[in-house]
Design an enzyme around this catalytic site. Structure first.
Site, PDB file in Angstrom:
ATOM      1  N   ASP A  84       0.854  -1.399  -0.163  1.00  0.00           N
ATOM      2  CA  ASP A  84       0.299  -0.057  -0.104  1.00  0.00           C
ATOM      3  C   ASP A  84       0.797   1.300  -0.116  1.00  0.00           C
ATOM      4  O   ASP A  84       1.901   1.275   0.654  1.00  0.00           O
ATOM      5  CB  ASP A  84      -0.888  -0.165   1.130  1.00  0.00           C
ATOM      6  CG  ASP A  84      -1.885   0.975   1.306  1.00  0.00           C
ATOM      7  OD1 ASP A  84      -2.317   1.363   0.033  1.00  0.00           O
ATOM      8  OD2 ASP A  84      -2.503   1.361   2.409  1.00  0.00           O
ATOM      9  N   HIS A 207      -9.234   5.235  -2.035  1.00  0.00           N
ATOM     10  CA  HIS A 207      -8.606   5.366  -1.085  1.00  0.00           C
ATOM     11  C   HIS A 207      -9.136   5.911   0.118  1.00  0.00           C
ATOM     12  O   HIS A 207     -10.311   6.626  -0.017  1.00  0.00           O
ATOM     13  CB  HIS A 207      -7.128   5.909  -1.048  1.00  0.00           C
ATOM     14  CG  HIS A 207      -6.261   4.920  -1.862  1.00  0.00           C
ATOM     15  ND1 HIS A 207      -5.165   4.622  -1.058  1.00  0.00           N
ATOM     16  CD2 HIS A 207      -6.140   4.542  -2.849  1.00  0.00           C
ATOM     17  CE1 HIS A 207      -4.330   3.722  -1.794  1.00  0.00           C
ATOM     18  NE2 HIS A 207      -5.004   3.704  -2.949  1.00  0.00           N
ATOM     19  N   GLY A 209     -11.322   4.966   2.462  1.00  0.00           N
ATOM     20  CA  GLY A 209     -12.667   4.326   2.676  1.00  0.00           C
ATOM     21  C   GLY A 209     -13.572   4.287   4.084  1.00  0.00           C
ATOM     22  O   GLY A 209     -14.672   4.255   3.852  1.00  0.00           O
TER      23      GLY A 209
HETATM   24  P1  13P Z   1      -8.581   4.933   5.735  1.00  0.00           P
HETATM   25  O1  13P Z   1      -7.626   4.717   6.776  1.00  0.00           O
HETATM   26  O2  13P Z   1      -9.074   6.092   5.695  1.00  0.00           O
HETATM   27  O3  13P Z   1      -9.638   3.627   5.924  1.00  0.00           O
HETATM   28  O4  13P Z   1      -7.864   4.863   4.282  1.00  0.00           O
HETATM   29  C1  13P Z   1      -7.071   3.549   4.216  1.00  0.00           C
HETATM   30  C2  13P Z   1      -6.436   3.778   3.010  1.00  0.00           C
HETATM   31  O5  13P Z   1      -6.530   4.263   1.969  1.00  0.00           O
HETATM   32  C3  13P Z   1      -5.057   2.809   2.607  1.00  0.00           C
HETATM   33  O6  13P Z   1      -4.320   3.088   1.373  1.00  0.00           O
END
Ligand code: 13P
Length: 283
Positions: A84, A207, A209
């Site tokens: 990620d 992203h 979410g």
């Molecule tokens: P959140 O931490 O807001 O759920 O976002 C997660 C994310 O987009 C990881 O790349």
């Protein structure tokens, strides 16, 4: 089964649902997510940030942990192990060489041409290794903002240029979401989302979410979002419960009991997201 994200996201695109990416932080989180997703028969993406990789002991440790859990827990749903927000070509190469099946190269902080150059290098390295590549255009904000900066929303022409010149598999266009906790309701640009999806013909990634109201999530899926990243909401569900457990059980010191006390609430959160995204029974 560990695989890249191609099949799962192409199926989601044609089936109009989204595959969840849940971020992992340790062995227990990985187990809770795998078990619950198996129960729900959903494909799942295990997202690991560079920070979490360092915390967990390196790329190889993470890949081996995930592979061992999949085998020992008899997990049969499709699982992708995804870097990620890879911040450089080098970190993507490390992930690929150590068994990750998918990577995100996030060169969105650079000017578009540089973003394209770095992303293209990652795609060239990943392609013959059967690893899928996600890239970002525009810039998804961070927790400190709580509100997206409209100047950082992805431009349609930039999205098309990035896709055409790099041959990436999936695109994460910044369209109003932020990582962490929102201040007020996010202003997602659905019109642009539809355009980018239609013109690039790629599955799109949302992203940030966590904390997006359900109806906006559903609309995003109808506009071409096929993968939704959730990290903060799992962290909150887990830590709230553990905090309470420690308060009510002051004599407990076994770390297994403490960490496990957050399992049920975390699994509940996973279930609610999977049902909302519509990916249950798709594996
Ligand atoms: P959140 O931490 O807001 O759920 O976002 C997660 C994310 O987009 C990881 O790349």
């Amino acid at each position: 089964m560990l695989e890249n994200m191609k099949d799962m996201l192409n199926k989601a695109d044609s089936g109009k649902y989204a595959v969840p990416q849940f971020n992992i932080n340790n062995l227990e989180w990985t187990r809770f997510i795998l078990e619950q997703c198996q129960e729900l028969k959903t494909p799942v993406i295990l997202g690991v940030s560079e920070g979490a990789i360092k915390y967990m002991g390196g790329y190889k440790t993470v890949a081996n942990l995930v592979k061992s859990l999949i085998s020992n827990l008899n997990i049969t749903i499709p699982v992708a192990l995804h870097l990620d927000h890879g911040s450089s070509y080098e970190s993507c190469v490390k992930a690929i060489n150590n068994g990750f099946t998918s990577v995100m190269i996030d060169a969105s902080k650079y000017p578009l041409e540089e973003n394209i150059n770095i992303t293209r290098q990652v795609v060239n390295y990943a392609k013959d290794k059967d690893v899928t590549v996600e890239a970002e255009v525009g810039a998804v904000g961070g927790e400190e903002d709580g509100v997206a900066n409209e100047l950082a929303y992805a431009k349609v022409e930039d999205a098309i240029k990035l896709v055409n010149e790099t041959n990436i598999d999936f695109l994460a266009p910044a369209l109003g979401s932020v990582h962490g906790i929102y201040k007020g309701e996010p202003k997602l640009d659905f019109e642009r989302m539809v355009k980018i999806h239609e013109l690039t013909k790629l599955p799109l990634v949302l992203h940030g979410g966590s904390g997006i109201p359900d109806q906006l999530i559903k609309k995003s899926i109808s506009c071409g979002i096929c993968k939704i990243n959730i990290n903060t909401e799992l962290q909150i569900a887990w830590s709230k419960t553990v905090r309470l457990y420690l308060k009510e059980n002051e004599k407990v010191y076994d770390p297994r009991k403490i960490i496990k006390s957050g399992e049920a609430k975390m699994k509940e959160m996973i279930t609610s997201k999977v049902l909302l995204f519509g990916s249950n029974n798709q594996a």
